[in-house]
Write a protein that holds these residues in place. Structure first.
Motif, PDB file in Angstrom:
ATOM      1  N   LEU A  32       5.142   6.047  -1.134  1.00 50.11           N
ATOM      2  CA  LEU A  32       5.893   6.202   0.108  1.00 50.11           C
ATOM      3  C   LEU A  32       6.930   5.079   0.207  1.00 50.11           C
ATOM      4  N   ARG A  33       7.992   5.184  -0.626  1.00 49.89           N
ATOM      5  CA  ARG A  33       8.991   4.121  -0.738  1.00 49.89           C
ATOM      6  C   ARG A  33       9.786   3.914   0.557  1.00 49.89           C
ATOM      7  N   GLU A  34      10.125   4.992   1.260  1.00 55.89           N
ATOM      8  CA  GLU A  34      10.927   4.853   2.474  1.00 55.89           C
ATOM      9  C   GLU A  34      10.165   4.072   3.555  1.00 55.89           C
ATOM     10  N   ARG A  35       8.867   4.338   3.679  1.00 57.36           N
ATOM     11  CA  ARG A  35       8.076   3.594   4.658  1.00 57.36           C
ATOM     12  C   ARG A  35       7.973   2.115   4.261  1.00 57.36           C
ATOM     13  N   ALA A  36       7.805   1.853   2.965  1.00 55.68           N
ATOM     14  CA  ALA A  36       7.730   0.470   2.490  1.00 55.68           C
ATOM     15  C   ALA A  36       9.050  -0.243   2.739  1.00 55.68           C
ATOM     16  N   LEU A  37      10.185   0.442   2.480  1.00 55.46           N
ATOM     17  CA  LEU A  37      11.501  -0.154   2.731  1.00 55.46           C
ATOM     18  C   LEU A  37      11.687  -0.479   4.212  1.00 55.46           C
TER      19      LEU A  37
ATOM     20  N   ILE B 291       0.843  -1.202   0.000  1.00 59.53           N
ATOM     21  CA  ILE B 291       0.000   0.000   0.000  1.00 59.53           C
ATOM     22  C   ILE B 291       0.874   1.246   0.000  1.00 59.53           C
ATOM     23  N   TYR B 292       1.914   1.232   0.836  1.00 56.34           N
ATOM     24  CA  TYR B 292       2.827   2.383   0.849  1.00 56.34           C
ATOM     25  C   TYR B 292       3.481   2.575  -0.513  1.00 56.34           C
ATOM     26  N   LEU B 293       3.887   1.492  -1.162  1.00 54.89           N
ATOM     27  CA  LEU B 293       4.490   1.607  -2.495  1.00 54.89           C
ATOM     28  C   LEU B 293       3.502   2.200  -3.486  1.00 54.89           C
ATOM     29  N   ALA B 294       2.239   1.760  -3.430  1.00 56.45           N
ATOM     30  CA  ALA B 294       1.222   2.280  -4.342  1.00 56.45           C
ATOM     31  C   ALA B 294       0.992   3.766  -4.109  1.00 56.45           C
ATOM     32  N   GLN B 295       1.187   4.229  -2.871  1.00 54.84           N
ATOM     33  CA  GLN B 295       1.006   5.641  -2.549  1.00 54.84           C
ATOM     34  C   GLN B 295       2.277   6.456  -2.806  1.00 54.84           C
TER      35      GLN B 295
ATOM     36  N   GLU C 123      13.729 -16.848   7.962  1.00 55.33           N
ATOM     37  CA  GLU C 123      13.628 -17.876   6.934  1.00 55.33           C
ATOM     38  C   GLU C 123      13.238 -17.289   5.577  1.00 55.33           C
ATOM     39  N   LYS C 124      12.693 -16.065   5.591  1.00 59.51           N
ATOM     40  CA  LYS C 124      12.305 -15.402   4.344  1.00 59.51           C
ATOM     41  C   LYS C 124      13.186 -14.191   4.049  1.00 59.51           C
ATOM     42  N   SER C 125      14.361 -14.139   4.658  1.00 62.14           N
ATOM     43  CA  SER C 125      15.209 -12.953   4.506  1.00 62.14           C
ATOM     44  C   SER C 125      15.658 -12.758   3.063  1.00 62.14           C
ATOM     45  N   VAL C 126      15.907 -13.828   2.334  1.00 62.56           N
ATOM     46  CA  VAL C 126      16.316 -13.705   0.933  1.00 62.56           C
ATOM     47  C   VAL C 126      15.187 -13.080   0.122  1.00 62.56           C
ATOM     48  N   TYR C 127      13.968 -13.523   0.389  1.00 63.31           N
ATOM     49  CA  TYR C 127      12.798 -12.978  -0.308  1.00 63.31           C
ATOM     50  C   TYR C 127      12.660 -11.482  -0.046  1.00 63.31           C
ATOM     51  N   PHE C 128      12.758 -11.082   1.235  1.00 58.76           N
ATOM     52  CA  PHE C 128      12.620  -9.661   1.567  1.00 58.76           C
ATOM     53  C   PHE C 128      13.800  -8.853   1.055  1.00 58.76           C
ATOM     54  N   ALA C 129      14.995  -9.439   1.023  1.00 64.43           N
ATOM     55  CA  ALA C 129      16.155  -8.731   0.476  1.00 64.43           C
ATOM     56  C   ALA C 129      15.926  -8.401  -0.996  1.00 64.43           C
ATOM     57  N   GLU C 130      15.318  -9.320  -1.731  1.00 61.51           N
ATOM     58  CA  GLU C 130      15.015  -9.068  -3.142  1.00 61.51           C
ATOM     59  C   GLU C 130      13.973  -7.967  -3.288  1.00 61.51           C
ATOM     60  N   LEU C 131      12.948  -7.968  -2.423  1.00 63.27           N
ATOM     61  CA  LEU C 131      11.951  -6.897  -2.461  1.00 63.27           C
ATOM     62  C   LEU C 131      12.579  -5.543  -2.138  1.00 63.27           C
ATOM     63  N   ILE C 132      13.495  -5.523  -1.171  1.00 63.58           N
ATOM     64  CA  ILE C 132      14.184  -4.276  -0.803  1.00 63.58           C
ATOM     65  C   ILE C 132      15.015  -3.782  -1.983  1.00 63.58           C
ATOM     66  N   ARG C 133      15.742  -4.685  -2.637  1.00 63.23           N
ATOM     67  CA  ARG C 133      16.571  -4.315  -3.778  1.00 63.23           C
ATOM     68  C   ARG C 133      15.716  -3.734  -4.901  1.00 63.23           C
ATOM     69  N   LYS C 134      14.601  -4.394  -5.212  1.00 62.03           N
ATOM     70  CA  LYS C 134      13.717  -3.903  -6.273  1.00 62.03           C
ATOM     71  C   LYS C 134      13.136  -2.543  -5.924  1.00 62.03           C
ATOM     72  N   THR C 135      12.750  -2.363  -4.666  1.00 63.79           N
ATOM     73  CA  THR C 135      12.148  -1.094  -4.243  1.00 63.79           C
ATOM     74  C   THR C 135      13.179   0.034  -4.309  1.00 63.79           C
TER      75      THR C 135
END
Length: 170
Positions: free
Chosen positions: A137-142, A131-135, A154-166
């Protein structure tokens, strides 16, 4: 299915039978029809229903016919309307013995009715980050993605990829 039963009864009787009047045909007429067409299993099932006698051929050669709609008992709609939904559910549970009963004694652990949230705890979720990304607000989403990565190692790799893309989409 009632129409098929009615048509079978009328055909066997050789006369018009009012719809729903299975009593309008005799056991002798059904026996004669079964003798004339011994291969026609629905007629045998109908004879079972009218006479109340089991047919050994149906039992032996067609055991799947036990679920035939010709064999089902009719449902009294008036009885269903007179009973409340709670009564119907109670009857079902009593017939099938499906009640779940709590075990005797005290529970093993502490029973919590409310979640324990501290003042410093913040509700974070992937949906909120989206929702923050859609608005825009990238810093809040990060920040949310980083917190989720720490909370779910256990999902740190997944979130690291989302952080990199953002971060790259700035």
């Amino acid at each position: 299915m009632g129409d098929l039963k009615h048509e079978l009864i009328s055909a066997v009787a050789g006369r018009a039978i009012p719809n729903g009047a299975a009593e309008g045909i005799s056991a002798a007429e059904l026996d004669g029809a079964v003798a004339a067409t011994p291969w026609f299993v629905p007629l045998r099932v109908l004879r079972e229903r009218v006479t109340g006698r089991p047919d050994p051929v149906v039992t032996l050669l067609a055991p799947w016919r036990a679920e035939s709609s010709l064999r089902r008992q009719s449902v009294d709609a008036g009885e269903l309307l007179r009973r409340s939904s709670e009564e119907i559910i109670d009857t079902f549970l009593q017939e099938r013995d499906l009640r779940i009963v709590a075990e005797e004694g005290e529970p093993d652990g502490e029973v919590r009715l409310q979640p324990d949230w501290d003042e410093e705890d913040e509700l974070v979720s992937e949906e909120l980050a989206e929702i923050y990304l859609a608005q825009g607000l990238r810093e809040r989403a990060l920040a949310i993605y980083r917190k989720l990565s720490l909370r779910n190692p256990e999902k740190s790799v997944y979130f690291a990829e989302l952080i990199r893309k953002t971060e790259n989409n700035n």
